[in-house]
Design a protein around this motif. Structure first.
Motif, mmCIF file in Angstrom:
data_model
loop_
_atom_site.group_PDB
_atom_site.id
_atom_site.type_symbol
_atom_site.label_atom_id
_atom_site.label_comp_id
_atom_site.label_asym_id
_atom_site.label_seq_id
_atom_site.Cartn_x
_atom_site.Cartn_y
_atom_site.Cartn_z
ATOM 1 N N TRP A 114 39.926 36.067 48.727
ATOM 2 C CA TRP A 114 40.048 37.025 47.618
ATOM 3 C C TRP A 114 41.448 37.622 47.552
ATOM 4 O O TRP A 114 41.959 37.907 46.471
ATOM 5 C CB TRP A 114 39.001 38.129 47.754
ATOM 6 N N PRO A 118 42.863 35.636 43.960
ATOM 7 C CA PRO A 118 42.000 36.462 43.098
ATOM 8 C C PRO A 118 41.833 35.885 41.691
ATOM 9 O O PRO A 118 40.830 36.159 41.021
ATOM 10 C CB PRO A 118 42.739 37.808 43.064
ATOM 11 N N LEU A 185 33.060 42.564 42.297
ATOM 12 C CA LEU A 185 34.057 41.515 42.068
ATOM 13 C C LEU A 185 33.610 40.502 41.012
ATOM 14 O O LEU A 185 34.271 39.496 40.801
ATOM 15 C CB LEU A 185 34.349 40.780 43.381
#
Length: 366
Positions: A114, A118, A185
Motif C-alpha cells: 500500500w 497506492p 482503503l
C-alpha cells in the motif's frame, strides 16, 4: 552441493570458501547466467513461454516441479531425521517462526504494497499474495548454502506447509477483502483459491522430496552405514541440487521473459517494495534470533525461512484468479526475479556474520 555442509564451530569463512568446488564458489554467477538465459529464451523464441505454460498437471507447471524436486532431494537426503526432536523441542525457534511467518510477514508485505503502490491495485494485490505464500522450497537451498541447521529447516518448512494449507485462503480474505474495508482503503479484491490446490502444491513441492530424502537416508544408512552414506553417497548426489536450482530458474524466467523485459518501469515499481520486504524480514529476524540467544545455524534458518516466499504458489493463484496477463500475475513473476539474487547475496551476509556469532560465543564462555 557437497561443500555446503556446516563447518565445525570456530572455522572461519576463508576455510569454507577454500572447500567450495568451482560450481559452488561461483554460484552467484551461475544464477545470474541462468536468469539471463531464461529471460533471453522467453524473449527471443516466439511462443516458448506459452508452450512451457501448457505443460502442467493440476495447475502445477511440470518443468518447474521437476526442477524443484531435483533441487530439494539431495538436501533433504542430508537431513539427520533422528535429530528432529531436538528442533521440535526448541520452543523459541518454533514459536518465533510461526509468528514471523504468519503474522509479521503478511502484515509487512500488506503495508509495503500500500505504501509503494497506492495507485496500482493489481500490482498491489499481487504483492500481497506473494507475502501470504510462505516459502517451502528454495529456502532449503539458501539455508544449506548459509550453513544453517538442516534439521531445523526441514521442520520449519514442514510447519509452514501445514499452516499454508489451512491459513492461506483465510489470510487472503483478511488482507484482500476485510482489512482494506476496515481501514477505509476501498473495496477489496477476492481471492479464489481452493484448499485442494494449496495442498497439492505442498505435496508436490515438499511432500515428494521429503519422503524421498527420508527413505534414502534410512535405506542408505542401513545398507552402507552412516559413515559411508555421508562420505561416499551424499557427495555424489550433492551437485544435483545446484543443477535443479539452475534449471528451475531458467524455466521460470523463460516462462515470463517477454512480460518482464517489455514492462521495465512496472517491474522496477514492483521490485522496490520487494527489496524493502526482504531486507526487513531477513535482518529483523536475524537480530531477533540473536536476541533470543539462538545459535548461528538456527538463527540463519529462522531468517531465511522468514524472508523466502513460495513464488510457485503465488504465481499459480494469481493466474488462476486474475488471469495470466494480469498485473497480479506480473507481481508474482517479479517476486523470484528479485528474490533469487537478493537471497543469494544474503547467504554471503549470513556467512560473514557467522564469525561474529562465534566470537560472541567465545566472549560469553566462562
Amino acid at each position: 552441493m557437497t561443500s555446503t555442509a556446516p563447518a565445525q564451530a570456530g572455522v572461519g569463512n576463508d576455510s569454507i570458501v577454500r572447500k567450495l568446488s568451482t560450481l559452488d564458489r561461483y554460484l552467484a554467477v551461475w544464477i545470474l547466467l541462468a536468469m539471463a538465459i531464461g529471460l533471453g529464451l522467453g524473449r527471443l523464441i516466439p511462443g516458448m513461454g506459452d508452450a512451457l505454460a501448457k505443460v502442467e498437471i493440476g495447475g502445477i507447471s511440470l518443468p518447474i516441479a521437476i526442477g524443484l524436486l531435483v533441487m530439494m532431494y539431495p538436501v533433504l537426503a542430508k537431513v539427520r531425521y533422528d535429530k528432529l526432536d531436538t528442533v521440535t523441542g526448541d520452543k523459541k525457534l518454533m514459536l518465533s517462526s510461526l509468528v514471523i511467518n504468519w503474522v509479521v510477514g503478511p502484515a509487512v508485505m500488506f503495508a509495503l504494497a500500500w505504501i509503494f503502490l497506492p495507485d496500482l491495485p493489481a500490482y498491489r494485490t499481487g504483492l500481497i499474495i506473494v507475502g501470504l505464500a510462505r516459502c517451502i522450497a528454495m529456502v532449503i537451498i539458501w539455508n544449506d548454502l548459509a550453513c544453517g541447521d538442516r534439521e531445523a529447516a526441514a521442520v520449519l518448512v514442514a510447519l509452514n506447509s501445514v499452516f499454508q494449507v489451512f491459513a492461506f485462503g483465510l489470510l487472503g480474505w483478511f488482507y484482500l477483502d476485510l482489512l482494506p474495508q476496515w481501514l477505509g482503503l476501498g473495496d477489496g479484491q477476492g481471492l479464489d483459491v481452493s484448499v485442494w490446490h494449496i495442498a497439492l502444491n505442498v505435496i508436490v513441492f515438499l511432500g515428494i522430496p521429503l519422503v524421498a530424502g527420508f527413505l534414502t537416508r534410512r535405506l542408505g544408512e542401513k545398507k552402507l552405514g552412516r559413515g559411508r552414506y555421508e562420505s561416499d553417497f551424499l557427495p555424489k548426489i550433492g551437485p544435483w541440487a545446484l543443477y535443479g536450482l539452475l534449471f528451475t530458474i531458467v524455466i521460470l524466467f523463460a516462462l515470463q521473459g517477454k512480460t518482464i523485459t517489455s514492462q521495465p518501469v512496472d517491474v522496477i515499481r514492483i521490485a522496490l517494495p520487494l527489496l524493502v520486504y526482504f531486507a526487513v524480514m531477513f535482518f529483523g529476524t536475524f537480530l531477533l534470533g540473536k536476541g533470543l540467544g539462538l545459535a548461528y545455524d538456527r538463527t540463519a534458518t529462522l531468517a531465511f525461512t522468514a524472508a523466502g516466499n513460495n513464488f510457485e504458489l503465488a504465481i499459480a493463484v494469481a493466474i488462476a484468479t486474475f488471469g495470466v496477463t494480469s498485473g497480479q500475475a506480473l507481481s508474482g513473476v517479479v517476486g523470484p526475479l528479485i528474490e533469487v539474487p537478493v537471497l543469494i547475496g544474503l547467504v554471503y551476509v549470513a556467512l560473514a556474520w557467522r564469525k561474529r556469532f562465534a566470537a560472541d560465543a567465545v566472549t560469553a564462555a566462562p
